[in-house]
Scaffold this active site. Structure first.
Site, PDB file in Angstrom:
ATOM      1  CB  CYS A   1     -21.898  -7.696  23.801  1.00  0.00           C
ATOM      2  SG  CYS A   1     -23.524  -8.208  24.436  1.00  0.00           S
TER       3      CYS A   1
ATOM      4  CB  CYS B   1      -4.049   3.426   7.808  1.00  0.00           C
ATOM      5  SG  CYS B   1      -4.497   4.220   6.235  1.00  0.00           S
TER       6      CYS B   1
ATOM      7  CB  CYS C   1     -25.062 -14.878  22.454  1.00  0.00           C
ATOM      8  SG  CYS C   1     -23.652 -13.760  22.644  1.00  0.00           S
TER       9      CYS C   1
ATOM     10  CB  CYS D   1     -19.205 -16.057   8.589  1.00  0.00           C
ATOM     11  SG  CYS D   1     -18.280 -16.692   9.996  1.00  0.00           S
TER      12      CYS D   1
ATOM     13  CB  CYS E   1      -0.906  -0.001   1.234  1.00  0.00           C
ATOM     14  SG  CYS E   1      -2.152   1.316   1.212  1.00  0.00           S
TER      15      CYS E   1
ATOM     16  CE1 TYR F   1      -8.055   2.664   9.925  1.00  0.00           C
ATOM     17  CE2 TYR F   1      -8.023   4.271  11.703  1.00  0.00           C
ATOM     18  CZ  TYR F   1      -8.389   3.912  10.428  1.00  0.00           C
ATOM     19  OH  TYR F   1      -9.073   4.795   9.635  1.00  0.00           O
TER      20      TYR F   1
ATOM     21  CB  CYS G   1     -17.119  -9.835  13.154  1.00  0.00           C
ATOM     22  SG  CYS G   1     -15.703 -10.564  12.288  1.00  0.00           S
TER      23      CYS G   1
ATOM     24  CB  CYS H   1     -12.694 -14.543   6.891  1.00  0.00           C
ATOM     25  SG  CYS H   1     -13.292 -12.879   7.266  1.00  0.00           S
ATOM     26  CG  ASP H   2      -9.865  -8.959   4.168  1.00  0.00           C
ATOM     27  OD1 ASP H   2      -8.732  -9.244   3.739  1.00  0.00           O
ATOM     28  OD2 ASP H   2     -10.236  -7.789   4.371  1.00  0.00           O
TER      29      ASP H   2
END
Length: 405
Positions: A365, A22, A333, A276, A18, A24, A346, A291-292
């Site tokens: 939460c 950044c 939950c 997911c 990149c 984060y 997530c 997953c990403d």
């Protein structure tokens, strides 16, 4: 081959490379997984192999290619022209769409003309007004990036390119929700995705500093992470303005997805879905991960040169990964009145403990619960309107008539 669920694989055309740095960014450090390779770019050979197999792996007539980074515009336009050619070559009459996520600083007239001509949807990463955006989004020399991002957005508008905003909500800008939201209204950005930043720091043997969700030991929360209280207040404050003024005018992903869950439809964002595992990611060398947000060795599914996408994405490992979202929910939950709306959010954020000390509670939460409790009356009304084939935007008139606060 199970056809019950869709198959998406995001492509990292430049790996984690990149032009910005950044604070984060969760992906910059992924280069440490590939120290043996200096040139982290997806070859045209692999591009063709992926394109053919990805199209053939689909069970629906529509195919969506998603280009991500790093910064995908660090590949030349010729690369994406080749991608479009290959999509036409192997498309076999299917409807093929492309979306690309960019920090916007490298956009030019040439790029925008290409995107317009080929119907690309462009996602631009921008964190609100200049003061908020430049707090964490700087280039490698430490210089701010806001001005270049805004120039890129103006070019997209100039050429009529469809675009949306991906806005990271962090410890700083979360305290100014209305200033944040109104900025996007001022620039007439109609489609907005708010992403809460939550990352943990730990030492790993592979050199990565961000903690993998599979790591159960306690890890330090990164200083830029949002708090649950901030997230709840942020969402509620923006929702109050949106539901009174902007329904049907500005489309905020989390509000739309919440309404979808209220109605019983699939939400437009995976974090609020029941399970997911249907959206993987392929690195520049063909490695495929679950997953990403799970690009860690323990979540690697294989490599495209040795396994097919179907084998990897429908594997027992990936199936268990996807189903674990619902199967590993703590009792708190399962007994929550808003489980249908949240679904535990997530899995990468599920490292907190319930009041009874049970692990697996989502860190955010409290914020989500406050939001769902707050929006429930409005969601109930909009659900009723939709069920009666009336526009949910009627909620704005209902609020005026009833004086509900």
């Amino acid at each position: 081959m199970p056809f019950a669920r869709p198959l998406y694989v995001m492509v990292k055309s430049v790996g984690s490379v990149c032009n910005l740095s950044c604070d984060y960014c969760y992906y910059l450090e992924k280069s440490k997984l590939y120290k043996e390779t200096k040139n982290h770019v997806l070859s045209e050979e692999l591009l063709e192999k992926f394109t053919e197999e990805y199209i053939l792996s689909q069970t629906m007539p529509q195919v969506l290619f998603t280009w991500h980074g790093g910064e995908p515009l660090m590949r030349p336009i010729s690369f994406y022209k080749k991608a479009v050619e290959l999509q036409k070559k192997y498309g076999q009459g299917r409807t093929i769409d492309n979306c690309i996520q960019t920090n916007g600083t490298l956009l030019t007239d040439e790029w925008c003309k290409f995107f317009k001509e080929n119907n690309f949807l462009v996602g631009v990463s921008i964190d609100g007004p200049q003061e908020f955006h430049d707090e964490y989004r700087k280039n490698k020399q430490g210089h701010p990036s806001f001005a270049k991002v805004m120039k890129g957005i103006e070019l997209l508008k100039k050429h009529g390119v469809e675009y949306n905003a991906m806005a990271v909500v962090n410890d700083f800008n979360a305290d100014y929700p209305l200033e944040f939201y109104r900025f996007f209204k001022e620039i007439d950005c109609r489609y907005i995705q708010f992403t809460p930043i939550v990352e943990r720091i730990s030492d790993r043997a592979d050199g990565l500093s961000l903690s993998s969700p599979v790591q159960k030991e306690k890890a330090e929360l990164a200083e830029f992470s949002i708090s649950p209280e901030q997230w709840g207040n942020f969402l509620c404050t923006i929702f109050d303005e949106w539901v009174r003024e902007d329904v049907g005018k500005f489309f905020i992903q989390i509000f739309d997805s919440t309404l979808a869950n209220w109605v019983g439809e699939q939400p437009g964002v995976c974090s609020l879905a029941k399970n997911c595992g249907h959206a993987g990611v392929m690195e520049y060398n063909g490695d495929v991960y679950a997953c990403d947000h799970f690009v860690f060795p323990e979540y690697k599914l294989g490599n495209l040169y040795s396994s097919t996408l179907v084998e990897m994405m429908y594997s027992d490992k990936q199936t268990k990964f996807g189903e674990a979202k619902s199967k590993t929910l703590p009792t708190q939950c399962k007994e929550c009145e808003f489980l249908f709306a949240c679904n535990g959010e997530c899995p990468k954020n599920r490292f907190a403990f319930t009041a009874d000390g049970e692990p697996g509670l989502n860190y955010l939460c409290k914020g989500y619960f406050k939001f769902f409790k707050h929006v429930a009356p409005y969601m109930d009304f909009m659900k009723k309107e939709l069920m009666n084939q009336r526009p949910p935007s009627n909620v704005m008139e209902w609020i005026k008539e009833t004086g509900i606060r």
